[in-house]
Design a protein around this motif. Structure first.
Motif, mmCIF file in Angstrom:
data_model
loop_
_atom_site.group_PDB
_atom_site.id
_atom_site.type_symbol
_atom_site.label_atom_id
_atom_site.label_comp_id
_atom_site.label_asym_id
_atom_site.label_seq_id
_atom_site.Cartn_x
_atom_site.Cartn_y
_atom_site.Cartn_z
ATOM 1 N N MET A 114 0.845 -1.185 0.000
ATOM 2 C CA MET A 114 0.000 0.000 0.000
ATOM 3 C C MET A 114 0.882 1.236 0.000
ATOM 4 O O MET A 114 1.709 1.415 0.891
ATOM 5 N N MET A 115 0.718 2.086 -1.025
ATOM 6 C CA MET A 115 1.516 3.302 -1.094
ATOM 7 C C MET A 115 0.941 4.358 -0.160
ATOM 8 O O MET A 115 -0.265 4.456 0.025
ATOM 9 N N ARG A 116 1.832 5.155 0.394
ATOM 10 C CA ARG A 116 1.400 6.182 1.329
ATOM 11 C C ARG A 116 2.060 7.520 0.996
ATOM 12 O O ARG A 116 3.087 7.573 0.327
ATOM 13 N N GLY A 117 1.456 8.593 1.485
ATOM 14 C CA GLY A 117 2.054 9.912 1.425
ATOM 15 C C GLY A 117 2.512 10.324 0.048
ATOM 16 O O GLY A 117 1.730 10.386 -0.909
ATOM 17 N N LEU A 118 3.800 10.591 -0.062
ATOM 18 C CA LEU A 118 4.396 11.087 -1.292
ATOM 19 C C LEU A 118 4.121 10.158 -2.473
ATOM 20 O O LEU A 118 3.763 10.604 -3.560
ATOM 21 N N SER A 119 4.275 8.855 -2.260
ATOM 22 C CA SER A 119 4.104 7.901 -3.353
ATOM 23 C C SER A 119 2.654 7.845 -3.826
ATOM 24 O O SER A 119 2.383 7.702 -5.019
ATOM 25 N N ARG A 120 1.716 7.969 -2.912
ATOM 26 C CA ARG A 120 0.311 7.939 -3.309
ATOM 27 C C ARG A 120 -0.015 9.141 -4.186
ATOM 28 O O ARG A 120 -0.718 9.011 -5.195
ATOM 29 N N ALA A 121 0.484 10.314 -3.819
ATOM 30 C CA ALA A 121 0.256 11.508 -4.630
ATOM 31 C C ALA A 121 0.916 11.361 -6.002
ATOM 32 O O ALA A 121 0.332 11.744 -7.030
ATOM 33 N N SER A 122 2.111 10.802 -6.037
ATOM 34 C CA SER A 122 2.806 10.605 -7.309
ATOM 35 C C SER A 122 2.062 9.608 -8.186
ATOM 36 O O SER A 122 1.958 9.789 -9.411
ATOM 37 N N LEU A 123 1.533 8.546 -7.576
ATOM 38 C CA LEU A 123 0.780 7.552 -8.337
ATOM 39 C C LEU A 123 -0.420 8.196 -9.023
ATOM 40 O O LEU A 123 -0.713 7.909 -10.188
ATOM 41 N N ALA A 124 -1.113 9.067 -8.319
ATOM 42 C CA ALA A 124 -2.273 9.746 -8.904
ATOM 43 C C ALA A 124 -1.859 10.579 -10.114
ATOM 44 O O ALA A 124 -2.552 10.612 -11.135
ATOM 45 N N GLU A 125 -0.707 11.250 -10.024
ATOM 46 C CA GLU A 125 -0.218 12.065 -11.136
ATOM 47 C C GLU A 125 0.139 11.188 -12.344
ATOM 48 O O GLU A 125 -0.184 11.527 -13.489
ATOM 49 N N VAL A 126 0.800 10.069 -12.074
ATOM 50 C CA VAL A 126 1.210 9.187 -13.168
ATOM 51 C C VAL A 126 -0.021 8.532 -13.807
ATOM 52 O O VAL A 126 -0.081 8.369 -15.036
ATOM 53 N N GLU A 127 -1.006 8.168 -13.000
ATOM 54 C CA GLU A 127 -2.241 7.592 -13.543
ATOM 55 C C GLU A 127 -2.936 8.580 -14.461
ATOM 56 O O GLU A 127 -3.512 8.200 -15.488
ATOM 57 N N GLU A 128 -2.892 9.855 -14.106
ATOM 58 C CA GLU A 128 -3.516 10.879 -14.947
ATOM 59 C C GLU A 128 -2.833 10.934 -16.309
ATOM 60 O O GLU A 128 -3.501 11.030 -17.353
ATOM 61 N N ARG A 129 -1.496 10.860 -16.318
ATOM 62 C CA ARG A 129 -0.768 10.843 -17.588
ATOM 63 C C ARG A 129 -1.065 9.560 -18.357
ATOM 64 O O ARG A 129 -1.263 9.587 -19.580
#
Length: 270
Positions: free
Chosen positions: A1-16
């Protein structure tokens, strides 16, 4: 389970990923993202370099473009560039994110083909088959068994019996377990597949097989209770004696006789 910084980054990469995946062959995109995730796992120096938060994002993106240009399609390349340009709490989250998007690509292909329900059911049934066959489980989980041997075994087990998406996902889990148990990996991928339609997954254990009408009534009741569509994975287990149990995430609804007996035992022991 990703948390904090990684979770926010995952959302950005998913958008791309969502922006570039529409024009791609989704099955090919899934395979290419799996290959990139495996590359990050295999080449430790590359993974450390690509996940180094102190290294400029543009520099990491340029290195990856040189490495992958002409080897993967545009959608996979742009997704991977977005991933290395993001910041991750730990190096392993980079490969996790890329693999996750590979599963989403495969799931989207199954949904477009109207086969998403089949994939969910097949992943669940395959997990039960492996859990009930110790020799098969040992063979698939044994790191000493060559990759080609595992692929051939999966081909004989699933070829002509499962969707290409299911075969793609199971092969990724078996050939590249990435530190997971096979059971855990199948559960993880099953939830990602289900999330393609934002549905919950309910594991139902019953002493006898449920009729289609019973399944529909149960699914409707759970949908009303949880506010989401719910996919039922039904497991016939004579040990429950009577009634049925439903597990959704950490929630357990237990109407089985075995469950009541166990509850009485706990109370007596207390």
């Amino acid at each position: 389970m990703m948390r904090g910084l990684s979770r926010a980054s995952l959302a950005e990469v998913e958008e791309r990923f969502n922006a570039v995946a529409g024009s791609a062959d989704l099955g090919t995109l899934a395979d290419e993202l799996f290959a990139i995730a495996d590359l990050f796992d295999r080449e430790h120096g590359l993974r450390r370099s690509m996940s180094d938060v102190a290294r400029p994002a543009a520099q990491k993106a340029q290195i990856l473009r040189v490495l992958l240009e002409g080897k993967v399609g545009a959608a996979a390349l742009e997704t991977a560039v977005a991933a290395v340009s993001a910041k991750w709490a730990r190096a392993g989250d980079l490969a996790d994110a890329v693999e996750r998007l590979g599963v989403i690509a495969a799931s989207a292909e199954a949904e477009a083909q109207g086969r998403l329900d089949d994939v969910e059911d097949e992943l669940f049934r395959f997990g039960r088959i492996v859990a009930s066959n110790l020799d098969l489980h040992r063979t698939l989980a044994d790191p000493a068994v060559p990759e080609q041997g595992k692929r051939e075994l999966l081909g004989s087990l699933l070829g002509g019996r499962a969707t290409p998406t299911t075969i793609r996902l199971v092969t990724q889990l078996v050939v590249h377990p990435r530190g997971r148990s096979l059971d855990g990996g199948l559960e993880e991928f099953g939830h990602l597949v289900s999330a393609q339609r934002q549905r919950l997954v309910a594991v139902v254990r019953s002493a006898v097989a449920l009729s289609e009408e019973q399944k529909q009534r149960l699914a409707m009741w759970l949908r009303t209770s949880y506010g989401h569509d719910v996919h039922l994975n039904v497991e016939v287990d004579p040990r429950v004696l009577g009634g049925f149990s439903v597990r959704i995430g950490d929630d357990l609804i237990d109407t089985t006789i075995a469950g009541r007996i166990e509850e009485v035992r706990r109370r007596l022991a207390g």
